[in-house]
Motif scaffolding. Structure first.
Motif, mmCIF file in Angstrom:
data_model
loop_
_atom_site.group_PDB
_atom_site.id
_atom_site.type_symbol
_atom_site.label_atom_id
_atom_site.label_comp_id
_atom_site.label_asym_id
_atom_site.label_seq_id
_atom_site.Cartn_x
_atom_site.Cartn_y
_atom_site.Cartn_z
ATOM 1 N N VAL A 1 2.505 34.060 -4.947
ATOM 2 C CA VAL A 1 2.860 33.182 -6.071
ATOM 3 C C VAL A 1 1.611 32.829 -6.875
ATOM 4 O O VAL A 1 1.615 32.875 -8.108
ATOM 5 C CB VAL A 1 3.559 31.897 -5.570
ATOM 6 C CG1 VAL A 1 3.722 30.890 -6.707
ATOM 7 C CG2 VAL A 1 4.922 32.227 -4.984
ATOM 8 N N GLY B 1 11.263 34.685 -0.859
ATOM 9 C CA GLY B 1 10.270 34.434 -1.896
ATOM 10 C C GLY B 1 9.241 35.531 -2.068
ATOM 11 O O GLY B 1 8.783 35.786 -3.194
ATOM 12 N N TRP C 1 3.593 34.424 1.046
ATOM 13 C CA TRP C 1 4.401 33.968 -0.090
ATOM 14 C C TRP C 1 3.568 33.135 -1.064
ATOM 15 O O TRP C 1 3.549 33.415 -2.271
ATOM 16 C CB TRP C 1 5.582 33.169 0.462
ATOM 17 C CG TRP C 1 6.512 32.567 -0.542
ATOM 18 C CD1 TRP C 1 6.864 33.094 -1.751
ATOM 19 C CD2 TRP C 1 7.226 31.324 -0.434
ATOM 20 N NE1 TRP C 1 7.751 32.259 -2.387
ATOM 21 C CE2 TRP C 1 7.984 31.177 -1.599
ATOM 22 C CE3 TRP C 1 7.280 30.352 0.565
ATOM 23 C CZ2 TRP C 1 8.808 30.056 -1.801
ATOM 24 C CZ3 TRP C 1 8.102 29.253 0.371
ATOM 25 C CH2 TRP C 1 8.853 29.109 -0.801
ATOM 26 N N ALA D 1 9.532 30.968 -6.852
ATOM 27 C CA ALA D 1 9.274 30.304 -5.576
ATOM 28 C C ALA D 1 10.215 29.120 -5.383
ATOM 29 O O ALA D 1 10.747 28.903 -4.286
ATOM 30 C CB ALA D 1 7.820 29.839 -5.512
#
Length: 343
Positions: free
Chosen positions: A198, A62, A194, A294
């Motif tokens: 995002v 991700g 991650w 994601a």
């Protein structure tokens, strides 16, 4: 005087119509289906330790899927993303070891070198007008050769020397490769990286002028350029974003295992693209989301680990990944058509 009918663009939209307009809707439906499937076929899938392993596997994909998704929304690809991760780790390790410097110096040099690769890809794209597939395929081949050739030249083997006893290693490990154990759950710091990426990418896409530029450059670059969008700068910036995340992933690789194998990373670029496509990004650009990438990475993590927990032959993983890719593309296309029809 006849009253003018209300502008339909200002009419309130129902929740269903708003959901249909989200690129990641198909991926969310697919993720729910995959989750339920492995809950049924693998008894240990719902254990806390299993879910933490799934999240870790998802985060390693991700972190790179986020900038790759933004790049695809901008209408381009980067086939060098996988080996760039390894290149970043190799530069940090070999510079620190050979110069007997604090490992943070190697980390900083690695950031500069990796960003330079991103700038190279972007500048070559906008200057030559060649397809990004060709540009980054060339970079992929060059980095693959450099990773192997320079490592063998400097270290005498295909892997780097250990830097675990060098100054700065513990603090760098805390930043890039630490983990926390909470009961049966082991959470890796990559999960935080991650989620932060995002969130940042979503904010850029939906709340900033740069986000509008990315969508415009991917939808129709010439039309975007005609209305003043800095298409060249936008695409160079997107390649630098891919390079920055490759640097993060590379440092995690290095500080997790202490040494780096020079041949790693080949083929991972396709996993990043697959995660982005499963998450709703169009191959033609101009459509997609960071949240979708994601979800796509989470589907990858659930599948890769779910097959293990179900005690199936792991050789089937590629088959399931390909099947999910096709199903996700078909579902995303259907959702998009419904959204356009109801708009």
């Amino acid at each position: 005087m006849t009253a003018q009918p209300p502008d339909e663009r200002l009419a309130p939209r129902s929740v269903a119509r708003r959901l249909l307009g989200r690129p990641e809707l198909g991926a969310v439906v697919g993720a729910a289906a995959v989750f339920v499937f492995f809950c049924v076929v693998a008894d240990s899938f719902l254990q806390a330790s299993s879910l933490s392993t799934v999240l870790y596997a998802s985060s390693t994909i991700g972190i790179m899927a986020v900038p790759v998704a933004l790049l695809m929304i901008g209408g381009e690809f980067d086939l060098s993303a996988g080996v760039m991760v390894t290149s970043s780790a190799l530069v940090s390790s070999m510079f620190s070891y050979q110069m007997t410097a604090n490992v943070w110096v190697g980390v900083g040099v690695s950031l500069l070198v990796t960003l330079a690769v991103g700038v190279f890809n972007g500048v070559m794209l906008v200057r030559t007008k060649l397809p990004s597939f060709i540009i980054t395929l060339g970079t992929f081949l060059m980095l693959t050769g450099l990773n192997l050739g320079l490592t063998k030249l400097i270290s005498g083997t295909v892997s780097t020397k250990s830097i675990a006893d060098m100054q700065g290693f513990p603090t760098a490990q805390d930043v890039f490769a630490s983990h926390w154990t909470i009961g049966p759950v082991d959470l890796q710091v990559t999960i935080l990286w991650w989620l932060a990426l995002v969130a940042a990418a979503t904010w850029v896409l939906l709340r900033t002028r740069a986000g509008n530029w990315i969508f415009a450059a991917g939808g129709n670059a010439e039309a975007a350029r005609a209305v003043g969008v800095p298409v060249a700068r936008t695409k160079i910036g997107l390649y630098m974003a891919v390079a920055f995340c490759a640097w993060i992933s590379g440092q995690h690789l290095l500080f997790s295992f202490d040494v780096v194998q020079s041949g790693e990373g080949v083929g991972n670029e396709f996993l990043y693209i697959i995660a982005a496509v499963i998450g709703g990004c169009l191959m033609t650009g101009g459509y997609g989301s960071a949240v979708g990438s994601a979800v796509g990475a989470f589907i990858f993590g659930m599948t890769s680990k779910g097959i293990v927990y179900a005690q199936w032959d792991p050789d089937w993983f590629q088959f399931f990944l390909g099947m999910m890719l096709l199903l996700a593309v078909l579902l995303n296309a259907w959702v998009r058509k419904r959204a356009e029809a109801s708009a």
